[in-house]
Scaffold this active site. Structure first.
Site, short mmCIF file in Angstrom:
data_model
loop_
_atom_site.label_atom_id
_atom_site.label_comp_id
_atom_site.label_asym_id
_atom_site.label_seq_id
_atom_site.Cartn_x
_atom_site.Cartn_y
_atom_site.Cartn_z
N ARG A 193 27.82 52.09 -7.75
CA ARG A 193 27.01 52.51 -6.60
C ARG A 193 25.76 53.25 -7.05
O ARG A 193 24.71 53.12 -6.45
CB ARG A 193 27.83 53.39 -5.65
CG ARG A 193 28.76 52.61 -4.79
CD ARG A 193 29.29 53.41 -3.64
NE ARG A 193 30.08 54.58 -3.98
CZ ARG A 193 31.38 54.56 -4.23
NH1 ARG A 193 32.04 53.43 -4.21
NH2 ARG A 193 32.02 55.67 -4.50
N ALA B 238 30.50 54.34 -10.22
CA ALA B 238 29.42 54.15 -11.18
C ALA B 238 28.49 53.01 -10.75
O ALA B 238 27.27 53.11 -10.90
CB ALA B 238 29.99 53.87 -12.57
N HIS C 173 33.74 51.62 -9.35
CA HIS C 173 33.04 51.46 -8.07
C HIS C 173 32.00 52.56 -7.89
O HIS C 173 30.88 52.29 -7.48
CB HIS C 173 34.03 51.47 -6.90
CG HIS C 173 34.51 50.12 -6.50
ND1 HIS C 173 33.89 49.39 -5.52
CD2 HIS C 173 35.55 49.38 -6.93
CE1 HIS C 173 34.54 48.25 -5.38
NE2 HIS C 173 35.55 48.21 -6.22
N GLY D 97 40.50 53.70 -0.48
CA GLY D 97 41.45 53.51 -1.57
C GLY D 97 41.96 54.83 -2.12
O GLY D 97 41.29 55.86 -2.04
#
Length: 183
Positions: free
Chosen positions: A58, A56, A54, A40
């Site tokens: 992970r 954070a 996303h 992305g």
């Protein structure tokens, strides 16, 4: 002693189906050294926020490689890392954004898919691919929309044929289409 082939998986689902969360959970179960190959790009504030969320979510134990176009080379490089830098698993999120990037830059999706699948076949570590299933919705109104939907369907079919496990996620629930749930 012969080396066993790494098992690769494709996780499909619609938008907000829970496919990435499922894929992340499976990747985390495979070991503490994980590489997240992100396709992305943040072209606006909303996408910047999505990417930050996303990352954070992970948490620790993930190395992130951002590669919007040359995914085959990024996958090959990350999968071949030697010694202590070697990841236990690689997660590609997502093929749909990658395809969109390719089409936006007038790259050949079929040639790029072939290169990705060649890199996948050589990957000595498990790779989990995440992709959207677009074929369940309405027929897009525009020729570009229809071309994208068709290319996504072809990409998903090629990826599904190349991996050991294919999982469809709906409402956060995984359904095995091929193989088994990743360990």
């Amino acid at each position: 002693m012969a080396q066993t082939k790494a098992r690769h998986a494709l996780v499909l689902g619609g938008a907000r189906s829970g496919k990435t969360s499922c894929a992340q959970g499976w990747a985390e179960a495979l070991g503490p050294a994980r590489v997240y190959l992100a396709t992305g790009q943040a072209f606006d504030a909303e996408m910047e926020d999505r990417i930050a969320r996303h990352k954070a979510e992970r948490g620790e134990g993930w190395s992130t490689v951002e590669e919007p176009l040359d995914l085959p080379a990024a996958l090959a490089l990350a999968a071949a890392a030697p010694g202590p830098a070697a990841p236990d698993v690689l997660l590609v999120d997502c093929l749909t954004l990658w395809l969109s990037n390719l089409m936006h830059h007038d790259r050949d999706p079929e040639a790029e898919t072939a290169a990705l699948l060649a890199a996948l076949a050589q990957a000595p570590r498990p790779v989990i691919l995440v992709s959207n299933e677009l074929g369940l919705g309405l027929v897009p109104e525009t020729p570009l929309g229809r071309a994208f939907r068709d290319a996504q369907g072809r990409l998903n079919q090629a990826a599904a044929a190349a991996v050991d496990d294919v999982i469809f996620v709906a409402a956060g629930l995984p359904l095995v289409l091929k193989g088994a749930l990743p360990a």
